[in-house]
Design a protein around this motif. Structure first.
Motif, PDB file in Angstrom:
ATOM      1  N   VAL A 176       8.257   7.767  10.206  1.00 10.80           N
ATOM      2  CA  VAL A 176       7.271   6.963   9.488  1.00 10.80           C
ATOM      3  C   VAL A 176       7.414   7.149   7.977  1.00 10.80           C
ATOM      4  O   VAL A 176       7.483   6.174   7.214  1.00 10.80           O
ATOM      5  CB  VAL A 176       5.847   7.370   9.946  1.00 10.80           C
ATOM      6  N   ASP A 177       7.468   8.397   7.527  1.00 13.20           N
ATOM      7  CA  ASP A 177       7.543   8.663   6.082  1.00 13.20           C
ATOM      8  C   ASP A 177       8.822   8.102   5.484  1.00 13.20           C
ATOM      9  O   ASP A 177       8.820   7.558   4.384  1.00 13.20           O
ATOM     10  CB  ASP A 177       7.494  10.174   5.795  1.00 13.20           C
ATOM     11  N   HIS A 178       9.910   8.274   6.221  1.00 13.65           N
ATOM     12  CA  HIS A 178      11.183   7.792   5.705  1.00 13.65           C
ATOM     13  C   HIS A 178      11.172   6.266   5.584  1.00 13.65           C
ATOM     14  O   HIS A 178      11.644   5.709   4.594  1.00 13.65           O
ATOM     15  CB  HIS A 178      12.315   8.270   6.604  1.00 13.65           C
ATOM     16  N   HIS A 179      10.637   5.611   6.601  1.00 11.15           N
ATOM     17  CA  HIS A 179      10.513   4.146   6.516  1.00 11.15           C
ATOM     18  C   HIS A 179       9.747   3.730   5.259  1.00 11.15           C
ATOM     19  O   HIS A 179      10.172   2.838   4.516  1.00 11.15           O
ATOM     20  CB  HIS A 179       9.784   3.596   7.748  1.00 11.15           C
ATOM     21  N   ASP A 180       8.633   4.399   5.033  1.00  9.73           N
ATOM     22  CA  ASP A 180       7.778   3.973   3.919  1.00  9.73           C
ATOM     23  C   ASP A 180       8.438   4.242   2.564  1.00  9.73           C
ATOM     24  O   ASP A 180       8.206   3.503   1.604  1.00  9.73           O
ATOM     25  CB  ASP A 180       6.406   4.646   4.022  1.00  9.73           C
ATOM     26  N   GLU A 181       9.269   5.279   2.504  1.00 13.50           N
ATOM     27  CA  GLU A 181      10.035   5.559   1.275  1.00 13.50           C
ATOM     28  C   GLU A 181      11.107   4.483   1.055  1.00 13.50           C
ATOM     29  O   GLU A 181      11.269   3.967  -0.045  1.00 13.50           O
ATOM     30  CB  GLU A 181      10.757   6.914   1.390  1.00 13.50           C
ATOM     31  N   VAL A 182      11.851   4.211   2.113  1.00 10.22           N
ATOM     32  CA  VAL A 182      12.948   3.243   2.006  1.00 10.22           C
ATOM     33  C   VAL A 182      12.409   1.862   1.624  1.00 10.22           C
ATOM     34  O   VAL A 182      12.954   1.182   0.750  1.00 10.22           O
ATOM     35  CB  VAL A 182      13.752   3.170   3.336  1.00 10.22           C
ATOM     36  N   LEU A 183      11.313   1.469   2.254  1.00  9.00           N
ATOM     37  CA  LEU A 183      10.761   0.144   1.932  1.00  9.00           C
ATOM     38  C   LEU A 183      10.103   0.117   0.561  1.00  9.00           C
ATOM     39  O   LEU A 183      10.147  -0.909  -0.132  1.00  9.00           O
ATOM     40  CB  LEU A 183       9.788  -0.311   3.027  1.00  9.00           C
ATOM     41  N   ALA A 184       9.524   1.233   0.141  1.00  9.66           N
ATOM     42  CA  ALA A 184       8.976   1.292  -1.225  1.00  9.66           C
ATOM     43  C   ALA A 184      10.096   1.017  -2.219  1.00  9.66           C
ATOM     44  O   ALA A 184       9.921   0.286  -3.191  1.00  9.66           O
ATOM     45  CB  ALA A 184       8.344   2.657  -1.491  1.00  9.66           C
ATOM     46  N   ALA A 185      11.273   1.587  -1.961  1.00  9.44           N
ATOM     47  CA  ALA A 185      12.400   1.453  -2.892  1.00  9.44           C
ATOM     48  C   ALA A 185      12.986   0.051  -2.895  1.00  9.44           C
ATOM     49  O   ALA A 185      13.212  -0.527  -3.955  1.00  9.44           O
ATOM     50  CB  ALA A 185      13.487   2.467  -2.524  1.00  9.44           C
ATOM     51  N   THR A 186      13.218  -0.501  -1.726  1.00  6.25           N
ATOM     52  CA  THR A 186      14.002  -1.735  -1.652  1.00  6.25           C
ATOM     53  C   THR A 186      13.159  -3.001  -1.609  1.00  6.25           C
ATOM     54  O   THR A 186      13.674  -4.089  -1.822  1.00  6.25           O
ATOM     55  CB  THR A 186      14.879  -1.742  -0.385  1.00  6.25           C
ATOM     56  N   SER A 187      11.887  -2.859  -1.324  1.00  2.00           N
ATOM     57  CA  SER A 187      11.067  -4.063  -1.191  1.00  2.00           C
ATOM     58  C   SER A 187       9.794  -3.988  -2.045  1.00  2.00           C
ATOM     59  O   SER A 187       9.540  -4.872  -2.858  1.00  2.00           O
ATOM     60  CB  SER A 187      10.708  -4.257   0.284  1.00  2.00           C
ATOM     61  N   HIS A 188       9.021  -2.914  -1.872  1.00  2.38           N
ATOM     62  CA  HIS A 188       7.718  -2.885  -2.536  1.00  2.38           C
ATOM     63  C   HIS A 188       7.872  -2.754  -4.048  1.00  2.38           C
ATOM     64  O   HIS A 188       7.214  -3.472  -4.811  1.00  2.38           O
ATOM     65  CB  HIS A 188       6.858  -1.767  -1.955  1.00  2.38           C
ATOM     66  N   LEU A 189       8.753  -1.857  -4.502  1.00  2.00           N
ATOM     67  CA  LEU A 189       8.965  -1.715  -5.955  1.00  2.00           C
ATOM     68  C   LEU A 189       9.516  -3.005  -6.587  1.00  2.00           C
ATOM     69  O   LEU A 189       8.977  -3.461  -7.603  1.00  2.00           O
ATOM     70  CB  LEU A 189       9.877  -0.515  -6.245  1.00  2.00           C
ATOM     71  N   PRO A 190      10.573  -3.607  -6.025  1.00  4.66           N
ATOM     72  CA  PRO A 190      11.032  -4.879  -6.605  1.00  4.66           C
ATOM     73  C   PRO A 190       9.931  -5.941  -6.700  1.00  4.66           C
ATOM     74  O   PRO A 190       9.852  -6.665  -7.690  1.00  4.66           O
ATOM     75  CB  PRO A 190      12.154  -5.319  -5.652  1.00  4.66           C
ATOM     76  N   ALA A 238      -1.711   0.158   1.323  1.00  3.50           N
ATOM     77  CA  ALA A 238      -1.244   0.891   2.501  1.00  3.50           C
ATOM     78  C   ALA A 238      -0.140   1.882   2.150  1.00  3.50           C
ATOM     79  O   ALA A 238      -0.035   2.941   2.754  1.00  3.50           O
ATOM     80  CB  ALA A 238      -0.757  -0.095   3.564  1.00  3.50           C
ATOM     81  N   ASN A 239       0.701   1.557   1.185  1.00  6.73           N
ATOM     82  CA  ASN A 239       1.846   2.429   0.868  1.00  6.73           C
ATOM     83  C   ASN A 239       1.707   3.037  -0.529  1.00  6.73           C
ATOM     84  O   ASN A 239       2.691   3.317  -1.210  1.00  6.73           O
ATOM     85  CB  ASN A 239       3.164   1.649   0.950  1.00  6.73           C
ATOM     86  N   GLN A 240       0.448   3.248  -0.910  1.00  8.14           N
ATOM     87  CA  GLN A 240       0.099   3.752  -2.232  1.00  8.14           C
ATOM     88  C   GLN A 240       0.949   4.943  -2.678  1.00  8.14           C
ATOM     89  O   GLN A 240       1.486   4.958  -3.796  1.00  8.14           O
ATOM     90  CB  GLN A 240      -1.366   4.176  -2.165  1.00  8.14           C
ATOM     91  N   GLN A 241       1.120   5.903  -1.787  1.00  8.17           N
ATOM     92  CA  GLN A 241       1.760   7.149  -2.207  1.00  8.17           C
ATOM     93  C   GLN A 241       3.262   6.976  -2.468  1.00  8.17           C
ATOM     94  O   GLN A 241       3.750   7.320  -3.539  1.00  8.17           O
ATOM     95  CB  GLN A 241       1.532   8.225  -1.139  1.00  8.17           C
ATOM     96  N   ALA A 242       3.968   6.424  -1.487  1.00 11.47           N
ATOM     97  CA  ALA A 242       5.421   6.269  -1.655  1.00 11.47           C
ATOM     98  C   ALA A 242       5.724   5.299  -2.794  1.00 11.47           C
ATOM     99  O   ALA A 242       6.639   5.520  -3.600  1.00 11.47           O
ATOM    100  CB  ALA A 242       6.052   5.786  -0.352  1.00 11.47           C
ATOM    101  N   LEU A 243       4.949   4.231  -2.869  1.00  7.55           N
ATOM    102  CA  LEU A 243       5.184   3.249  -3.923  1.00  7.55           C
ATOM    103  C   LEU A 243       4.875   3.835  -5.297  1.00  7.55           C
ATOM    104  O   LEU A 243       5.618   3.611  -6.267  1.00  7.55           O
ATOM    105  CB  LEU A 243       4.344   1.994  -3.654  1.00  7.55           C
ATOM    106  N   GLY A 244       3.803   4.609  -5.377  1.00  7.17           N
ATOM    107  CA  GLY A 244       3.468   5.276  -6.636  1.00  7.17           C
ATOM    108  C   GLY A 244       4.610   6.166  -7.111  1.00  7.17           C
ATOM    109  O   GLY A 244       4.970   6.181  -8.286  1.00  7.17           O
ATOM    110  N   GLY A 245       5.208   6.891  -6.166  1.00  7.86           N
ATOM    111  CA  GLY A 245       6.342   7.758  -6.502  1.00  7.86           C
ATOM    112  C   GLY A 245       7.533   6.967  -7.024  1.00  7.86           C
ATOM    113  O   GLY A 245       8.168   7.361  -8.004  1.00  7.86           O
ATOM    114  N   MET A 246       7.807   5.845  -6.378  1.00  6.30           N
ATOM    115  CA  MET A 246       8.947   5.017  -6.804  1.00  6.30           C
ATOM    116  C   MET A 246       8.678   4.394  -8.174  1.00  6.30           C
ATOM    117  O   MET A 246       9.575   4.271  -8.997  1.00  6.30           O
ATOM    118  CB  MET A 246       9.219   3.902  -5.784  1.00  6.30           C
TER     119      MET A 246
END
Lengths: 291, 291
Positions: A176-190, A238-246
């Motif tokens: 779960v965590d890895h998914h949310d990191e990967v998607l934060a990087a490639t989708s949510h951040l862009p 929903a992805n506040q933490q991983a997206l915030g980090g990115m």
């Protein structure tokens, strides 16, 4: 073969699953569930679903497969409504862009992650939405990520995986965590960058003129800023933490670039651009998508 | 009608001008000038140019129109080499993405902006480069911005404008500073963001996997990070001031977004995304490009 598929949220994502499975003869009965009467009527007319209801509890009765294709902000409420109503052999999966929030919602509603829940995320979609945008080929050769937990039953994972394979997708598993990191990087951040850029430029006095002189690169770059704002609000929350980090990581990188620019460091700029171009070209070559 | 066109730098940009003017019968003789022997031979074989030389001074002899289509970093040196060699009726224009630096280079070389210089910028291009990528339709319905100065002769502006109209372009005029601001916003800043994003992600440990799970939106968003690093280094150095201002403005906007995210401000996020989507959709509708 799925005997009875309940689709909660019959839009582009849910509708396309039903259409793909029907086309392959992998489902006997499809019941749709949602709030909009007109959309559900349309779905029935189009043959995407056999019948429909507005009541989640009723929709899941006797279903062996339940797909939640509602916005992330509606997941918890949907879990509440299906609680205690599921058949013994039911498997539940979802199509949300963030998986940590879905797991937290499940824990809150079911007091622990239920063994029949297989969180999932099909990496597919178009800018269009609603059941009229649905089509059977949406998932063909697209990736679907499943994030099963320690509690998840192996047969539940296997059945959800088979459903996506039947839709023509490639299925991967990760935490779960890895998914949310990967998607934060490639989708949510862009998406955040595209929204921010357009918003920032639209605040300039002469913004109409600025947009008028934008070329094709700008159009491509900002296409994702035309995405659904409500969906993206939900994803951010929903992805506040991983997206915030990115975002922090990116802001640091941008700060470094601004420093290179201010110092007129031509070699530093060139080196950054070259390494980015290499990574981008490698990625494009790697996935062999037509440009 | 152009009697003799000298193209300094026979690549995609310069080559396409020659091809378009030839196709329309608007030029009698085209001489190419550059450093690469193979590229110039190819240009001659393709019929893009009639003959070529490696010597700028020789290329501009008797030319009534001189087009500089060299990287921004090579403009000043090219001015040096053509100084004192131009015909009395010669008009000089360029195709650089930044105009302030071209004017500064001209001032430095000619001790003041010469009245025959019409700085220009065709907003067109592809990811490809070299004369083999050139084609006569590159400028059709594309915008060209001219930034004449108080010193510029009216007939010089008129002749350059006519050249671009003959290539099928729409021609606008604006001040040098305004051009550099507009382009910083719509082109230079987006390129910086794309380069930074890809570079930032490529530094992550698991970057191969991250790129593997990227979807179509990411591909569009990062396409411009595959652009020529040398050209973009030159653009950054040339437009340092305006680009620096846009970067600061964007960094502030990103900081505001990060704060909304950290505070879990769902309404604030939605409002930002909605206003960006409106601006983007308006811009796309406005220019009526196919999506």
């Amino acid at each position: 073969m799925i005997e009875k598929l309940a689709i909660i949220g019959v839009g582009l994502i849910g509708g396309s699953v039903a259409m793909a499975l029907r086309e392959e003869g992998k489902v006997k009965e499809v019941v749709g569930c949602g709030r909009g009467e007109a959309n559900l009527q349309k779905a029935q007319q189009l043959g995407v679903i056999d019948h429909y209801t507005h009541d989640v509890a009723q929709a899941v009765q006797g279903a062996d497969m339940v797909l939640l294709a509602v916005p992330l902000g509606a997941i918890r409420d949907t879990f509440e409504k299906m609680k205690g109503q599921l058949a013994d052999h039911a498997v539940v999966t979802d199509a949300g862009s963030v998986k940590g929030s879905v797991v937290r919602d499940a824990e809150a509603v079911f007091q622990g992650v239920p063994d029949f829940l297989v969180p999932g995320h099909p990496i597919a979609g178009t800018e269009r939405s609603g059941v009229e945008a649905a089509f059977a080929e949406l998932y063909r050769n697209r990736r679907v990520i499943l994030t099963p937990l320690a509690e998840t039953r192996a047969d539940a994972v296997q059945r959800v995986e088979q459903m996506w394979l039947d839709c023509g997708a490639e299925v991967s598993s990760m935490s779960v965590d890895h998914h949310d990191e990967v998607l934060a990087a490639t989708s949510h951040l862009p998406h955040m960058l595209a929204y921010s850029l357009v918003d920032s430029l639209s605040r300039l006095k002469e913004n109409d003129e600025i947009f008028r002189f934008a070329a094709g690169g700008f159009r491509d770059f900002t296409r994702i800023a035309s995405s659904n704002p409500v969906m993206w609000r939900d994803i951010c929350i929903a992805n506040q933490q991983a997206l915030g980090g990115m975002l922090t990581r990116f802001a640091d990188e941008l700060h470094d670039l601004a420093a290179l620019l201010e110092q007129g460091d031509a070699d530093g700029l060139l080196s950054l651009f070259e390494s980015a171009k290499q990574a981008r070209d490698r990625y494009v070559d790697g996935v062999k998508h037509p440009e």
